[in-house]
Design an enzyme around this catalytic site. Structure first.
Site, PDB file in Angstrom:
ATOM      1  N   TYR A 182      29.709 -23.733  25.230  1.00  0.00           N
ATOM      2  CA  TYR A 182      30.360 -23.043  24.309  1.00  0.00           C
ATOM      3  C   TYR A 182      29.876 -21.624  24.208  1.00  0.00           C
ATOM      4  CZ  TYR A 182      31.502 -21.563  19.365  1.00  0.00           C
ATOM      5  OH  TYR A 182      32.330 -21.056  18.161  1.00  0.00           O
ATOM      6  N   LYS A 223      32.136 -18.282  25.165  1.00  0.00           N
ATOM      7  CA  LYS A 223      32.345 -17.395  23.991  1.00  0.00           C
ATOM      8  C   LYS A 223      32.014 -15.843  24.686  1.00  0.00           C
ATOM      9  CE  LYS A 223      34.075 -19.412  20.419  1.00  0.00           C
ATOM     10  NZ  LYS A 223      35.477 -19.468  20.084  1.00  0.00           N
TER      11      LYS A 223
END
Ligand SMILES: NC(=O)c1ccc[n+]([C@@H]2O[C@H](COP(=O)([O-])OP(=O)(O)OC[C@H]3O[C@@H](n4cnc5c(N)ncnc54)[C@H](O)[C@@H]3O)[C@@H](O)[C@H]2O)c1
Length: 283
Positions: free
Chosen positions: A165, A169
């Site tokens: 993640y 991002k």
């Protein structure tokens, strides 16, 4: 005196992942409602028809204009079709906010290939598909536009127990810089909003009270703070802002790194500082 507006009246906006999942922050509906309140018609795209229709009803109930589009935006062909549908119902596509994303959790040492691939697809690849497709259409329109994606502070600092993640991002934070550079000559801007821990919304945080804890110097961000940031970046107030990531985290990521606090102040003032406050793992 002119009243300050957002430059979105009579304009069109696309929100990718517009719906609300119960128990989650609800960045999609909050963003749709803000864009509609600023005068834009909103194409509410979601993989789930019921959620898309629900957010459209909420916008219409508030006096705004919106319509649903159903598509899985991790699929390139469905992105093309959804943007076509959105364009057909909008005066023009002037703003696009991509909300979609989510984390799976494990130690970096143990993450499966399947979880890595899912996370990169849902947090990074689909943003690329959406920006590419909407960006092309904005170029054809010739009237500029604003692309916004939700990143996360986890793309800036470490993302312990959700490594893919954080990496995805960080990819979004890079992507807005590249789209900014390549599409700037068409008047198209690309930016990200990096929320801190909004969790399930934080809307119940009492007004006028501040956190003062070791995580949030100010107070945790609420869903509406993220929607306000997205609205600002879509608006004419941000017309010279591109390639940036706007952190909305109540100040959490500005914390001093070495654990300095009120309790340690006397020690440091008297010059008796050292390594005592830092833990050590014996090998
Ligand atoms: N809540 C937080 O604390 C926090 C912190 C940092 C970043 N974020 C970011 O916020 C975003 C999520 O916000 P949320 O929790 O309010 O949203 P959510 O995940 O609850 O809802 C997003 C909507 O997107 C739709 N969707 C999911 N996959 C889709 C797909 N492939 N195609 C089309 N639609 C799809 C879902 O049906 C849902 O309606 C993510 O990008 C997340 O990384 C959240």
């Amino acid at each position: 005196m002119d009243i300050i507006g957002f430059g979105l009246e009579g304009k069109g906006a696309v929100v990718a992942g517009a719906g609300a999942v119960p128990g989650r922050a609800g960045h999609g509906p909050a963003t749709c409602l803000r864009l509609a309140a600023a005068g834009a018609t909103v194409a509410c795209i979601d993989i789930d028809e019921g959620r898309a229709k629900e957010v459209v009803a909420a916008v219409q109930d508030s006096g705004g204009r919106a319509f649903p589009v159903v598509a899985d935006l991790t699929r390139r062909d469905q992105v093309e079709r959804a943007v076509e549908e959105a364009a057909a119902g909008l005066p023009s596509i002037d703003a696009c906010v991509d909300i979609i994303g989510g984390a799976r959790w494990d130690r970096a040492a143990d993450f499966s290939v399947e979880d890595w691939d899912w996370t990169v697809l849902n947090n990074l690849t689909q943003v690329f598909f959406v920006f590419q497709t909407v960006g092309r259409r904005m170029i054809e329109q010739g009237t500029g536009g604003s692309l916004v994606a939700l990143a996360s502070v986890d793309g800036i600092a470490a993302a312990a127990m959700h490594a893919p993640y954080g990496a995805a991002k960080a990819g979004v934070i890079s992507l807005v810089k590249t789209f900014s550079q390549e599409m700037g000559k068409y008047g198209i801007r690309a930016n990200a909003v990096a929320p801190g821990a909004v969790g399930t919304g934080n809307e119940d945080w009492p007004e006028g009270t501040w956190s003062g804890d070791s995580v949030n110097p100010l107070a945790p961000p609420r869903t509406r703070d993220i929607a306000n940031a997205a609205l600002f970046l879509c608006s004419s107030l941000a017309e010279r802002i591109s390639g940036q990531t706007l952190v909305v985290d109540g100040g959490a990521s500005t914390r001093e790194l070495w654990g300095m606090n009120d309790d340690l102040l006397p020690q440091f003032r008297s010059g008796q500082y050292g390594q005592a406050q830092f833990g050590r793992v014996e090998g």
